[in-house]
Design an enzyme around this catalytic site. Structure first.
Site, short mmCIF file in Angstrom:
data_model
loop_
_atom_site.label_atom_id
_atom_site.label_comp_id
_atom_site.label_asym_id
_atom_site.label_seq_id
_atom_site.Cartn_x
_atom_site.Cartn_y
_atom_site.Cartn_z
CG ASP A 1 -1.63 1.27 1.45
OD1 ASP A 1 -2.38 1.65 0.53
OD2 ASP A 1 -1.48 1.91 2.52
CG ASP B 1 -1.47 8.59 1.49
OD1 ASP B 1 -0.63 8.94 2.34
OD2 ASP B 1 -2.15 9.40 0.84
MG LIG Z 1 -2.85 3.25 3.46
#
Ligand SMILES: [Mg+2]
Length: 287
Positions: free
Chosen positions: A26, A28
């Protein structure tokens, strides 16, 4: 102490985890926060690259193109190519191409979504065109208007299928939380009663698309993320092992409660990316 608490800490790697053939990260909250790199993200990705462990960057963010995402990573010293970037827009375009071949799409979204659909050969109705759309595709659109909502609703009431890039209702930003694609999508559902096919995490569709691109099976990868509701839930839906990093949404105090709330327990929890690095090295040397 519960089973899950014991997975925290590098000395407590769950024995069932085998060294992965690729990592699905992932972005952010895991490798960066806005424009700020998470400590160790550059070292970790560079070292994995040097050791020949493929990394894929899997994001619900539909607004940026893969080139823009890799530029953003490179600017923070994290090595990345556009090819390694898998966005919800790319997966939505792939889904549209497979499930709705020959579709004419009305699109609420930004550059990343428009470009992905165009590259997949989906005909996107230009603004102002009155022709019927057979598909409505929605991602975040910071120029969303009542007019766009009205057009999308008209197409859906006339039978258009409905895809939503990602269900995130709120997104963290430098100025606090702001509405995401899920909030725009909720307006279409409120008007039509029609639920979308959701592409991004926690749906398995984005993960399956990333696995296909990587040419790997679910059991061959680890998904790394900060969010139990999206990353860990999507990993579980797709059948992948997952590691929660306490670099974003969750803290050492609340991660277990959040995971229970999401009904998505990770296979391991690392307090930061250095701990993840050590866990990976330990797993690698054990095999
Ligand atoms: Mg995230």
């Amino acid at each position: 102490m519960s089973e899950w608490k014991r997975t925290i800490g590098v000395g407590n790697r769950p024995s069932h985890l085998r060294f992965p053939r690729a990592l699905l990260f992932d972005l952010d909250g895991t490798l960066y926060r806005g424009k700020q790199r998470i400590p160790g993200a550059d070292r970790l990705i560079r070292s994995l690259q040097e050791r020949g462990v493929p990394c894929w960057f899997v994001t619900n963010n539909s607004s940026r193109t893969p080139d823009e995402v890799s530029d953003h990573l490179l600017a923070m010293g994290i090595p990345a190519t556009p090819r390694q970037v898998v966005t919800s827009s790319l997966a939505a375009a792939d889904y549209a191409q497979r499930r709705h071949p020959g579709a004419s799409a009305y699109v609420i979204g930004e550059t990343g979504l428009h470009q992905a659909l165009a590259e997949a050969g989906i005909r996107v109705l230009p603004d102002g065109e009155e022709a019927a759309a057979s598909l409505v595709v929605v991602g975040i659109d910071r120029n969303f208007t009542y007019g766009k909502l009205a057009i999308a609703v008209r197409h859906m009431l006339n039978g258009a299928a409905y895809l939503l890039t990602n269900p995130d209702k709120l997104l963290p930003s430098d100025g606090g939380l702001q509405p995401g694609a899920g909030t725009l999508g909720a307006a279409l559902t409120a008007a039509t009663g029609i639920e979308p096919a959701v592409i991004g995490k926690p749906s398995a569709i984005l993960m399956d698309f990333a696995l296909e691109r990587a040419g790997l099976l679910p059991e061959e990868v680890w998904v790394i993320g900060d969010n139990p509701y999206t990353d860990i839930a999507a990993a579980r839906a797709a059948g992948c092992a997952s590691v929660l990093t306490l670099t974003g949404l969750c803290t050492a105090e609340d991660w277990e409660q959040q995971c229970r709330g999401a009904q998505a327990m990770p296979d391991a929890v690392c307090v930061d990316l250095d701990e993840l690095d050590i866990m990976l090295r330990t797993t690698e040397s054990d095999q």
